[in-house]
Design an enzyme around this catalytic site. Structure first.
Site, PDB file in Angstrom:
ATOM      1  N   LEU A  25      15.523 -51.615   7.222  1.00 40.90           N
ATOM      2  CA  LEU A  25      14.956 -50.988   6.031  1.00 40.90           C
ATOM      3  C   LEU A  25      14.959 -51.901   4.808  1.00 40.90           C
ATOM      4  CD1 LEU A  25      16.489 -47.426   6.413  1.00 40.90           C
ATOM      5  CD2 LEU A  25      14.072 -48.049   6.587  1.00 40.90           C
ATOM      6  N   HIS A  28      20.652 -59.955   6.911  1.00 42.04           N
ATOM      7  CA  HIS A  28      20.184 -59.939   8.303  1.00 42.04           C
ATOM      8  C   HIS A  28      18.693 -60.288   8.386  1.00 42.04           C
ATOM      9  CE1 HIS A  28      23.974 -58.591   9.593  1.00 42.04           C
ATOM     10  NE2 HIS A  28      23.862 -57.337   9.250  1.00 42.04           N
ATOM     11  N   GLY A  42      18.144 -57.336   3.406  1.00 36.33           N
ATOM     12  CA  GLY A  42      19.491 -57.896   3.308  1.00 36.33           C
ATOM     13  C   GLY A  42      19.577 -59.233   4.036  1.00 36.33           C
ATOM     14  N   HIS A  58      19.425 -53.973  14.516  1.00 40.95           N
ATOM     15  CA  HIS A  58      20.727 -54.585  14.260  1.00 40.95           C
ATOM     16  C   HIS A  58      21.597 -54.603  15.511  1.00 40.95           C
ATOM     17  CE1 HIS A  58      24.890 -54.957  12.977  1.00 40.95           C
ATOM     18  NE2 HIS A  58      24.402 -55.663  11.975  1.00 40.95           N
TER      19      HIS A  58
END
Lengths: 121, 121
Positions: free
Chosen positions: A72, A77, A75, A9
């Site tokens: 993980l 992203h 989502g 990220h």
């Protein structure tokens, strides 16, 4: 020439970004029989963004790049932002095959990892 | 009675939180020889916070709880926020031993997990 591009990220905290770079270096040692090139990059909040990471791989001679999301959960992203940035950059390198690997939480091995960490509490 | 409490960040996106609950359920099946109780909870942005997760474990009869951070990097959430919330909650259950496991990125097994995901691109 096969390349692996680890994409995290990105954080305002330099130490977190440095951890990702270290993981990419470990990965490089670990997978040098399968990938000739390993780099890391970030979705945001860091110097090396996805386009920069892909450019590094291509500059090093990559003809195939596997983008590996260091995330993980699936989502936004993972499902939207990374594919968006990868597809945008792909257009500049039509001769390079670029694919995106699944996020980490989707692997059965995650259970082993969780159990190992739990045993170190 | 030993309990494992998986703690993720928490997301406004329900699906991401649901993925964590599913991982905790898988973990329960996987580790029932080592942990009698498995629950999940979130640092923020979700209904079950750390204090709620610890309470669930205690209500189920836990005498030892391993808090397992579902985080990749040792950012502020792992180094400060989770320990803060765990320590605050600990005070209510002096008879229960509560420890915190290391974050996932610190494990050597992470390399295996990354390589497995890369092979599925």
């Amino acid at each position: 020439m096969k390349a692996l591009l680890l994409i995290a990220h990105g954080s305002r905290r330099t130490q977190s970004n440095d951890e990702v770079v270290v993981i990419a270096e470990k990965l490089k040692q670990r997978c040098d029989d399968q990938y000739d090139i390993v780099h890391s990059g970030f979705l945001e909040l860091a110097d090396t963004l996805i386009a920069d990471g892909i450019k590094k791989c291509v500059d090093d001679g990559a003809t195939e790049i596997t983008v590996l999301p260091y995330f993980l959960n699936s989502g936004r992203h993972v499902t939207e932002d990374i594919p968006h940035d990868v597809n945008k950059t792909k257009a500049h390198y039509p001769e390079v095959k670029i694919t995106i690997a699944p996020h980490l939480g989707s692997s059965d091995l995650m259970m082993d990892l969780l159990m190992t960490c739990a045993s170190k509490a």
